[in-house]
Design a protein around this motif. Structure first.
Motif, PDB file in Angstrom:
ATOM      1  N   GLY A  25       0.800  -1.209   0.000  1.00  0.00           N
ATOM      2  CA  GLY A  25       0.000   0.000   0.000  1.00  0.00           C
ATOM      3  C   GLY A  25       0.837   1.265   0.000  1.00  0.00           C
ATOM      4  N   GLY A  26       2.054   1.190  -0.463  1.00  0.00           N
ATOM      5  CA  GLY A  26       2.921   2.361  -0.457  1.00  0.00           C
ATOM      6  C   GLY A  26       3.736   2.447  -1.720  1.00  0.00           C
ATOM      7  N   ASN A  27       4.560   3.464  -1.762  1.00  0.00           N
ATOM      8  CA  ASN A  27       5.420   3.664  -2.922  1.00  0.00           C
ATOM      9  C   ASN A  27       6.597   2.710  -2.873  1.00  0.00           C
ATOM     10  N   ILE A  28       6.961   2.185  -4.038  1.00  0.00           N
ATOM     11  CA  ILE A  28       8.160   1.354  -4.110  1.00  0.00           C
ATOM     12  C   ILE A  28       9.250   2.038  -4.905  1.00  0.00           C
ATOM     13  N   VAL A  29       8.883   3.066  -5.630  1.00  0.00           N
ATOM     14  CA  VAL A  29       9.874   3.901  -6.297  1.00  0.00           C
ATOM     15  C   VAL A  29       9.435   5.341  -6.128  1.00  0.00           C
ATOM     16  N   GLY A  30      10.318   6.237  -6.271  1.00  0.00           N
ATOM     17  CA  GLY A  30       9.972   7.617  -6.011  1.00  0.00           C
ATOM     18  C   GLY A  30      10.234   8.556  -7.159  1.00  0.00           C
ATOM     19  N   GLY A  31       9.670   8.330  -8.325  1.00  0.00           N
ATOM     20  CA  GLY A  31       9.788   9.271  -9.404  1.00  0.00           C
ATOM     21  C   GLY A  31      11.148   9.301 -10.082  1.00  0.00           C
ATOM     22  N   TYR A  32      11.951   8.294  -9.866  1.00  0.00           N
ATOM     23  CA  TYR A  32      13.245   8.225 -10.527  1.00  0.00           C
ATOM     24  C   TYR A  32      13.504   6.780 -10.922  1.00  0.00           C
ATOM     25  N   PHE A  33      14.418   6.593 -11.806  1.00  0.00           N
ATOM     26  CA  PHE A  33      14.740   5.279 -12.342  1.00  0.00           C
ATOM     27  C   PHE A  33      15.589   4.518 -11.330  1.00  0.00           C
ATOM     28  N   THR A  34      15.207   3.309 -10.980  1.00  0.00           N
ATOM     29  CA  THR A  34      15.925   2.561  -9.948  1.00  0.00           C
ATOM     30  C   THR A  34      16.473   1.248 -10.490  1.00  0.00           C
ATOM     31  N   GLU A  35      17.363   0.653  -9.699  1.00  0.00           N
ATOM     32  CA  GLU A  35      17.911  -0.657 -10.054  1.00  0.00           C
ATOM     33  C   GLU A  35      16.830  -1.725 -10.020  1.00  0.00           C
ATOM     34  N   THR A  36      15.793  -1.540  -9.208  1.00  0.00           N
ATOM     35  CA  THR A  36      14.691  -2.497  -9.157  1.00  0.00           C
ATOM     36  C   THR A  36      13.969  -2.541 -10.499  1.00  0.00           C
ATOM     37  N   GLN A  37      13.759  -1.387 -11.104  1.00  0.00           N
ATOM     38  CA  GLN A  37      13.107  -1.358 -12.411  1.00  0.00           C
ATOM     39  C   GLN A  37      13.956  -2.073 -13.463  1.00  0.00           C
ATOM     40  N   VAL A  38      15.245  -1.844 -13.437  1.00  0.00           N
ATOM     41  CA  VAL A  38      16.137  -2.496 -14.402  1.00  0.00           C
ATOM     42  C   VAL A  38      16.103  -4.010 -14.195  1.00  0.00           C
ATOM     43  N   ALA A  39      16.249  -4.443 -12.949  1.00  0.00           N
ATOM     44  CA  ALA A  39      16.265  -5.875 -12.656  1.00  0.00           C
ATOM     45  C   ALA A  39      14.931  -6.529 -13.007  1.00  0.00           C
ATOM     46  N   THR A  40      13.817  -5.866 -12.719  1.00  0.00           N
ATOM     47  CA  THR A  40      12.510  -6.438 -13.025  1.00  0.00           C
ATOM     48  C   THR A  40      12.319  -6.578 -14.531  1.00  0.00           C
ATOM     49  N   ALA A  41      12.737  -5.586 -15.282  1.00  0.00           N
ATOM     50  CA  ALA A  41      12.635  -5.690 -16.740  1.00  0.00           C
ATOM     51  C   ALA A  41      13.503  -6.841 -17.254  1.00  0.00           C
ATOM     52  N   LEU A  42      14.715  -6.980 -16.712  1.00  0.00           N
ATOM     53  CA  LEU A  42      15.596  -8.076 -17.144  1.00  0.00           C
ATOM     54  C   LEU A  42      15.013  -9.435 -16.770  1.00  0.00           C
ATOM     55  N   VAL A  43      14.405  -9.544 -15.596  1.00  0.00           N
ATOM     56  CA  VAL A  43      13.773 -10.808 -15.199  1.00  0.00           C
ATOM     57  C   VAL A  43      12.591 -11.115 -16.119  1.00  0.00           C
ATOM     58  N   ALA A  44      11.818 -10.100 -16.468  1.00  0.00           N
ATOM     59  CA  ALA A  44      10.695 -10.315 -17.378  1.00  0.00           C
ATOM     60  C   ALA A  44      11.191 -10.807 -18.735  1.00  0.00           C
ATOM     61  N   VAL A  45      12.260 -10.220 -19.240  1.00  0.00           N
ATOM     62  CA  VAL A  45      12.846 -10.681 -20.501  1.00  0.00           C
ATOM     63  C   VAL A  45      13.365 -12.107 -20.342  1.00  0.00           C
ATOM     64  N   SER A  46      13.998 -12.393 -19.223  1.00  0.00           N
ATOM     65  CA  SER A  46      14.530 -13.731 -18.966  1.00  0.00           C
ATOM     66  C   SER A  46      13.421 -14.777 -18.984  1.00  0.00           C
ATOM     67  N   VAL A  47      12.317 -14.492 -18.301  1.00  0.00           N
ATOM     68  CA  VAL A  47      11.195 -15.441 -18.278  1.00  0.00           C
ATOM     69  C   VAL A  47      10.608 -15.589 -19.679  1.00  0.00           C
ATOM     70  N   ALA A  48      10.487 -14.483 -20.431  1.00  0.00           N
ATOM     71  CA  ALA A  48       9.979 -14.568 -21.801  1.00  0.00           C
ATOM     72  C   ALA A  48      10.871 -15.459 -22.658  1.00  0.00           C
ATOM     73  N   LEU A  49      12.188 -15.323 -22.497  1.00  0.00           N
ATOM     74  CA  LEU A  49      13.117 -16.178 -23.251  1.00  0.00           C
ATOM     75  C   LEU A  49      12.967 -17.642 -22.859  1.00  0.00           C
ATOM     76  N   ALA A  50      12.813 -17.904 -21.564  1.00  0.00           N
ATOM     77  CA  ALA A  50      12.654 -19.288 -21.104  1.00  0.00           C
ATOM     78  C   ALA A  50      11.366 -19.899 -21.651  1.00  0.00           C
ATOM     79  N   LEU A  51      10.298 -19.118 -21.675  1.00  0.00           N
ATOM     80  CA  LEU A  51       9.032 -19.630 -22.196  1.00  0.00           C
ATOM     81  C   LEU A  51       9.088 -19.859 -23.700  1.00  0.00           C
ATOM     82  N   ASP A  52      10.056 -19.219 -24.364  1.00  0.00           N
ATOM     83  CA  ASP A  52      10.274 -19.402 -25.796  1.00  0.00           C
ATOM     84  C   ASP A  52      11.337 -20.476 -26.067  1.00  0.00           C
ATOM     85  N   ASP A  53      11.640 -21.291 -25.049  1.00  0.00           N
ATOM     86  CA  ASP A  53      12.626 -22.374 -25.138  1.00  0.00           C
ATOM     87  C   ASP A  53      14.031 -21.868 -25.475  1.00  0.00           C
TER      88      ASP A  53
END
Length: 192
Positions: A25-53
């Motif tokens: 119920g709170g903010n996880i980022v504060g109006g700036y680009f964070t390492e969490t955003q970078v890591a989450t995007a990379l994990v999403a790409v990683s899972v997409a690649l895995a699902l594509d064999d």
């Protein structure tokens, strides 16, 4: 595959860029680009690649995600394991890809691992209890045991909707459901 990868990047960046976490119920980022955003995007790409064999590439991308933020990359690892388990049950043999991709991921994650080792050494000893470790490393971190019941109910409803979506999508979503259950397993262990 390119469209799936781009969608994963946009999903990872857009969701975290909203600045709001439904469970806490709170903010996880504060109006700036964070390492969490970078890591989450990379994990999403990683899972997409895995699902594509494309597991070797998925693991390599996960190694890069570890450098951005280790905690998020460990969630990604659970997702890849969940997807791989389902794919193995369906007849795939990902063992060789795990060996090759795992070696590449370890090499790419080495800078992050060195940083973690240095941080643990400078902070003190690790007692083996993750809660104590979190309180030492991140004293202002949001903690799961402080969440009100109403938010847990809403979170549970979100999980039910997610699982229902996999049922509607049918057999084509089996590996994605495995990844989802891998993420859920890590979340459950973190609650203990």
């Amino acid at each position: 595959m390119l469209s799936a990868g781009l969608a994963a990047v946009l999903l990872g960046l857009t969701y975290l860029n909203s600045g709001y976490a439904s469970l806490s119920g709170g903010n996880i980022v504060g109006g700036y680009f964070t390492e969490t955003q970078v890591a989450t995007a990379l994990v999403a790409v990683s899972v997409a690649l895995a699902l594509d064999d494309r597991l070797i590439m998925a693991l390599a991308v996960l190694g890069l995600a570890f450098d951005a933020q280790a905690e998020v990359a460990l969630w990604g690892l659970a997702g890849l394991i969940g997807a791989s388990v389902v794919q193995m049950r369906d007849g795939a043999r990902p063992g060789r890809a795990w060996l090759i991709g795992g070696a590449i991921a370890l090499a790419l994650a080495a800078p992050g691992a060195v940083w973690w080792a240095r941080e643990i050494r400078n902070t003190g000893t690790f007692s083996g209890r993750y809660q104590v470790f979190l309180e030492l490393m991140h004293p202002n971190q949001w903690l799961v045991w402080a969440v009100p019941l109403k938010r847990w109910v809403l979170f549970g409803c979100t999980l039910v909707v997610g699982l229902a979506a996999f049922t509607v999508l049918g057999p084509a979503a089996r590996a994605a459901r495995g990844a989802f259950l891998g993420f859920l397993a890590v979340f459950a262990m973190g609650c203990l």
